[in-house]
Write an enzyme that holds these catalytic residues in place. Structure first.
Site, PDB file in Angstrom:
ATOM      1  N   GLU A  83       0.847  -1.207   0.000  1.00 58.62           N
ATOM      2  CA  GLU A  83       0.000   0.000   0.000  1.00 58.62           C
ATOM      3  C   GLU A  83       0.875   1.247   0.000  1.00 58.62           C
ATOM      4  OE1 GLU A  83      -1.291   0.012   4.656  1.00 58.62           O
ATOM      5  OE2 GLU A  83      -2.139  -1.569   3.422  1.00 58.62           O
ATOM      6  N   LYS A 120       2.604   4.655   1.382  1.00 66.35           N
ATOM      7  CA  LYS A 120       2.978   5.281   2.647  1.00 66.35           C
ATOM      8  C   LYS A 120       2.565   6.737   2.527  1.00 66.35           C
ATOM      9  CE  LYS A 120       6.644   5.635   6.058  1.00 66.35           C
ATOM     10  NZ  LYS A 120       6.254   6.940   6.540  1.00 66.35           N
ATOM     11  N   ASP A 124       1.987  10.526   3.278  1.00 65.76           N
ATOM     12  CA  ASP A 124       2.873  11.494   3.917  1.00 65.76           C
ATOM     13  C   ASP A 124       2.055  12.615   4.543  1.00 65.76           C
ATOM     14  OD1 ASP A 124       5.186  12.586   4.764  1.00 65.76           O
ATOM     15  OD2 ASP A 124       5.775  13.422   2.828  1.00 65.76           O
ATOM     16  N   TYR A 129      -5.473   2.873   7.422  1.00 65.33           N
ATOM     17  CA  TYR A 129      -4.679   1.713   7.011  1.00 65.33           C
ATOM     18  C   TYR A 129      -4.439   0.687   8.105  1.00 65.33           C
ATOM     19  CZ  TYR A 129      -1.312   5.154   8.773  1.00 65.33           C
ATOM     20  OH  TYR A 129      -0.678   6.098   9.516  1.00 65.33           O
ATOM     21  N   LYS A 153      11.030   3.625   1.383  1.00 65.72           N
ATOM     22  CA  LYS A 153      10.967   5.065   1.103  1.00 65.72           C
ATOM     23  C   LYS A 153      11.460   5.373  -0.301  1.00 65.72           C
ATOM     24  CE  LYS A 153      11.113   7.742   4.622  1.00 65.72           C
ATOM     25  NZ  LYS A 153      10.465   8.450   5.641  1.00 65.72           N
ATOM     26  N   CYS A 173      19.546  47.973  -1.872  1.00 66.81           N
ATOM     27  CA  CYS A 173      18.298  47.469  -2.441  1.00 66.81           C
ATOM     28  C   CYS A 173      18.413  47.395  -3.962  1.00 66.81           C
ATOM     29  CB  CYS A 173      17.140  48.377  -2.040  1.00 66.81           C
ATOM     30  SG  CYS A 173      15.596  47.908  -2.850  1.00 66.81           S
ATOM     31  N   CYS A 230      15.811  50.314  -5.334  1.00 68.30           N
ATOM     32  CA  CYS A 230      15.947  51.752  -5.087  1.00 68.30           C
ATOM     33  C   CYS A 230      17.355  52.159  -4.664  1.00 68.30           C
ATOM     34  CB  CYS A 230      14.927  52.207  -4.049  1.00 68.30           C
ATOM     35  SG  CYS A 230      15.296  51.595  -2.405  1.00 68.30           S
ATOM     36  N   CYS A 237      15.199  46.418   3.082  1.00 67.62           N
ATOM     37  CA  CYS A 237      15.377  47.770   2.552  1.00 67.62           C
ATOM     38  C   CYS A 237      14.535  48.712   3.417  1.00 67.62           C
ATOM     39  CB  CYS A 237      14.909  47.825   1.097  1.00 67.62           C
ATOM     40  SG  CYS A 237      14.710  49.517   0.516  1.00 67.62           S
ATOM     41  N   CYS A 285      10.342  53.053  -2.159  1.00 67.21           N
ATOM     42  CA  CYS A 285      10.845  51.879  -2.891  1.00 67.21           C
ATOM     43  C   CYS A 285       9.646  51.186  -3.557  1.00 67.21           C
ATOM     44  CB  CYS A 285      11.558  50.965  -1.901  1.00 67.21           C
ATOM     45  SG  CYS A 285      12.163  49.445  -2.616  1.00 67.21           S
TER      46      CYS A 285
HETATM   47  S1  IVH Z   1       0.963   1.026   9.350  1.00 67.27           S
HETATM   48  C1  IVH Z   1       2.590  -0.359  13.701  1.00 67.27           C
HETATM   49  N1  IVH Z   1       0.502   1.923   6.969  1.00 67.27           N
HETATM   50  O1  IVH Z   1       4.119   5.816   8.717  1.00 67.27           O
HETATM   51  C2  IVH Z   1       2.722   0.681  12.649  1.00 67.27           C
HETATM   52  N2  IVH Z   1       1.632   3.369   8.471  1.00 67.27           N
HETATM   53  O2  IVH Z   1       6.714   5.016  10.435  1.00 67.27           O
HETATM   54  C3  IVH Z   1       1.497   0.716  11.828  1.00 67.27           C
HETATM   55  N3  IVH Z   1       2.097   5.591   7.526  1.00 67.27           N
HETATM   56  O3  IVH Z   1       3.299   6.363  12.049  1.00 67.27           O
HETATM   57  C4  IVH Z   1       1.563   1.743  10.786  1.00 67.27           C
HETATM   58  N4  IVH Z   1       1.208   5.226   5.556  1.00 67.27           N
HETATM   59  O4  IVH Z   1       1.942   7.587  10.309  1.00 67.27           O
HETATM   60  C5  IVH Z   1       1.044   2.203   8.170  1.00 67.27           C
HETATM   61  N5  IVH Z   1      -0.047   2.566   4.813  1.00 67.27           N
HETATM   62  C6  IVH Z   1       0.496   2.840   5.994  1.00 67.27           C
HETATM   63  C7  IVH Z   1       1.075   4.085   6.280  1.00 67.27           C
HETATM   64  C8  IVH Z   1       1.638   4.321   7.533  1.00 67.27           C
HETATM   65  C9  IVH Z   1       1.811   6.110   6.329  1.00 67.27           C
HETATM   66  C10 IVH Z   1       2.823   6.328   8.581  1.00 67.27           C
HETATM   67  C11 IVH Z   1       2.200   6.264   9.930  1.00 67.27           C
HETATM   68  C12 IVH Z   1       3.240   5.687  10.853  1.00 67.27           C
HETATM   69  C13 IVH Z   1       4.495   5.850  10.068  1.00 67.27           C
HETATM   70  C14 IVH Z   1       5.395   4.667  10.348  1.00 67.27           C
END
Ligand code: IVH
Length: 669
Positions: free
Chosen positions: A113, A115, A117, A225, A311, A405, A408, A423, A429
């Site tokens: 899945e 990750k 952000d 998730y 990552k 500046c 001016c 400035c 200006c």
């Molecule tokens: S599962 C026991 N699934 O990544 C940990 N985390 O470093 C269960 N995050 O704190 C987390 N996408 O904020 C999980 N699909 C995903 C995620 C996810 C982002 C974040 C989450 C967590 C950090 C883990």
């Protein structure tokens, strides 16, 4: 009658929940925004008329409130751990091999899945209702941000269907979609407010806003998730996610993978495809699908052994620096900008990157014509992260920050302890003058339509507007002399100018471009000082006594009004008819039962909001006070009143009255 109302309330709540879900989770609205608003208005009116049917999970609760709340720290029911990180496919392969070995060679499925952000959130549901939302905090304790989370339309307040456990926790990520993020930063840039570096910071900052009505305006989203609790419906992670989807949550995309080859393909696919998602991702997550196998694998002290994060590498390119330009902003701050040989990065062509200030230039040790590394990771604004010294031409000189500046020519000044050079030539200006004009007419200030950057420049170049006060002397004749200006556009501006005279005082304060006085500060100032004469007369000690006004802002205000031209501008604006004081609310007197009583409001209420109670107290002759003292007569105590306050009230022998007792006192019950 009441029965009918209840039936209609239920019907509207159900329909609005459904349309919310269609719009925010499924992305497939079935009705127009207008129809939605009409239904919402009807429900708001019915709930107001029938406070006995109030419900904390009603769709009307999503608009937030302007109650300022300090967040209460609460302990997580189950600690929030993090994930182990990997940065290469080989490391993911090692994770898969480790799982296989620990499972005694058993086969297993992996769920891949995104990750996400953003900022993680834990949601507790009891009997199908959202009862608590807590930030990650330190993993053991987090902030209770329930009121703010309720404004996120894709998080159900009441679950759909019936087959959910009585109590469970679901975790996910609160995100600010790219589109919302871009619009927010655009607005902040215009207001010269600090920009959010990335959607993650913006989402986290928004969740911690004190005012949930502000949060509601920011359009956050959430992807879930992880389902936790006793009696979970499925015996796999993907099975649980299917249920979570059915109950009304957004889960994002995931895929069951059966081999390391499929894992590789998944990585290759999302490495580019993720750029088409509406939200930010910084990697992928791989989880062992079977919950039984998850239990067998268990946890280390920090993270589960059954999951790993992969990552994405931030995108980085090397390109040549053409030259550094220096730009003067509305407040006189000089920003150095690296002008680059255009380079393709994360789907956009990068030509310019901010170098922020002199210290950053020194740290990077940038020389003229250097080849520089440009990176666009989580940050939206490209960053110069380093120099390829090997490609440096011998004898090239280090980039020097300007001392005058660029517009001016005035010698720049750098305030002790601050990174920025500015400035000081505020009134002659050009970019500072036109910047102030643009700010003055902007939507959150005087909201005068038709004057943008270009028109502000034109007006200044024609010497028609040299200070913001000149805007009120403009005539149609003046305007039609400008290039590309017709009668219609002139009339539109003049209508905007006229309408701006009704703009409330707090926005006039904001419009003046007093350094460090943004929208929120202007509001606080206006409420505290009441009128412009007080504001101009106060010294910095007096100003710093106002809540949320620090010494730096106080000094900036004093300095601003020391300049004669600013006082002249204020006088001319006053003559033009702008509002120079707060509108005193006319209190509709209903009784005098609270005559002479000082009342403090504490906690949360069922029948009226805190603001409404403030007004009600005044309507019945009482006075609402902010803090408890021996002079306080009553504490109007709602649910969740802080224990310290309660203790103090008891100690001082102040009478504590409940919401219903209070309503009886004033004859509303
Ligand atoms: S599962 C026991 N699934 O990544 C940990 N985390 O470093 C269960 N995050 O704190 C987390 N996408 O904020 C999980 N699909 C995903 C995620 C996810 C982002 C974040 C989450 C967590 C950090 C883990």
């Amino acid at each position: 009658m009441a029965q009918d109302a209840k039936a209609r309330i239920d019907e509207l709540r159900k329909a609005l929940d459904k349309h919310n879900y269609n719009y925010y989770v499924l992305n497939a609205p079935e009705i127009s925004d207008y129809e939605f608003d009409m239904m919402m208005n009807e429900l708001i009116a019915l709930e107001k008329a029938h406070p006995e049917y109030a419900d904390a999970t009603s769709p009307t609760q999503r608009v937030g409130s302007d109650i300022n709340r300090q967040f209460v720290q609460v302990e997580h029911r189950r600690p929030m751990l993090s994930l182990g990180n990997t940065y290469s496919i080989e490391e993911v392969e090692e994770f898969v091999a480790r799982c296989k070995q620990m499972l005694g060679g058993e086969d297993f499925e992996i769920v891949g899945e995104m990750k996400y952000d953003g900022t993680s959130i834990s949601l507790i549901y009891e009997h199908g209702k959202l009862t608590r939302a807590v930030t990650r905090g330190d993993g053991v304790k987090g902030d209770d941000v329930t009121a703010n989370v309720k404004t996120i339309r894709s998080i159900p307040l009441q679950l759909r269907g019936e087959d959910y456990p009585d109590e469970f926790e679901v975790r996910g990520e609160v995100l600010m979609p790219w589109k919302v993020f871009d619009a927010l930063n655009k607005e902040r840039a215009f207001n010269e407010e600090p920009l959010f570096a990335n959607p993650r910071n913006a989402a986290a900052g928004t969740l911690k806003l004190q005012n949930s009505a502000e949060v509601a305006k920011r359009n956050l989203d959430a992807y879930l998730y992880f389902l936790l609790g006793e009696n979970l419906p499925g015996d796999t992670h993907s099975g649980n996610m299917e249920m979570v989807k059915k109950w009304g949550f957004k889960t994002g995309q995931y895929q069951i993978l059966h081999s390391i080859d499929e894992v590789r393909r998944f990585i290759a696919y999302w490495d580019t495809e993720r750029k088409n998602l509406p939200i930010a991702t910084d990697g992928l997550v791989f989880k062992v699908n079977s919950l039984r196998q998850q239990r067998n694998l268990g946890f280390t002290a920090k993270s589960p052994r059954w999951a790993v994060a992969y990552k994405f590498a931030p995108e980085r390119e090397c390109t040549q620096l053409k030259f550094v330009s220096f730009e003067t902003g509305r407040s006189g701050v000089i920003t150095p900008v690296a002008n680059l040989e255009p380079v393709q990065l994360s789907g956009t062509i990068v030509k310019r990157a901010s170098l922020h200030n002199e210290d950053i230039i020194r740290q990077l040790d940038i020389h003229e014509g250097d080849f520089v590394y440009v990176e666009k990771g989580g940050e939206i604004i490209p960053k110069i992260v380093g120099v390829d010294v090997k490609q440096r031409k011998p004898g090239s000189r280090p980039v020097e920050f300007v001392r005058t500046c660029p517009v001016c020519g005035t010698a720049l000044v750098r305030v002790e302890g601050e990174a920025a050079w500015t400035c000081p030539n505020k009134y002659y200006c050009r970019p500072q003058i036109t910047g102030r004009i643009e700010h003055f007419v902007s939507r959150h200030a005087m909201d005068i339509d038709g004057i943008g950057e270009e028109v502000a420049e034109q007006l200044y170049a024609a010497r028609l507007v040299e200070t913001v006060a000149d805007i009120y002397d403009l005539t149609e004749h003046d305007l039609v002399t400008l290039e590309r200006f017709g009668e219609r556009s002139a009339k539109r501006i003049l209508a905007g100018v006229e309408a701006s005279k009704a703009v409330p005082f707090e926005r006039v304060v904001y419009a003046l471009s007093i350094p460090f006085v943004g929208e929120t500060v202007a509001k606080k100032l206006a409420q505290a000082v009441k009128n412009i004469d007080n504001l101009m007369a106060m010294n910095s000690e007096q100003l710093a006594m106002i809540p949320e006004i620090g010494p730096k802002i106080a000094e900036s205000i004093v300095q601003f009004f020391k300049v004669p031209i600013n006082r002249v501008i204020v006088e001319r604006l006053r003559i033009a008819g702008l509002r120079m004081q707060v509108e005193e609310k006319i209190v509709e007197v209903k009784s005098n039962v609270l005559e002479g009583k000082s009342i403090i409001i504490s906690g949360v209420f069922d029948y009226h909001s805190r603001d409404e109670y403030k007004q009600i107290i005044e309507q019945h002759g009482g006075k609402n006070v902010g803090s408890i003292s021996a002079k306080t007569d009553y504490v109007l105590a709602g649910a969740k009143m802080g224990p310290a306050k309660l203790e103090k009230a008891k100690k001082l022998g102040i009478e504590i009255i409940s919401e219903t007792d209070f309503l009886k006192m004033i004859g509303e019950m």
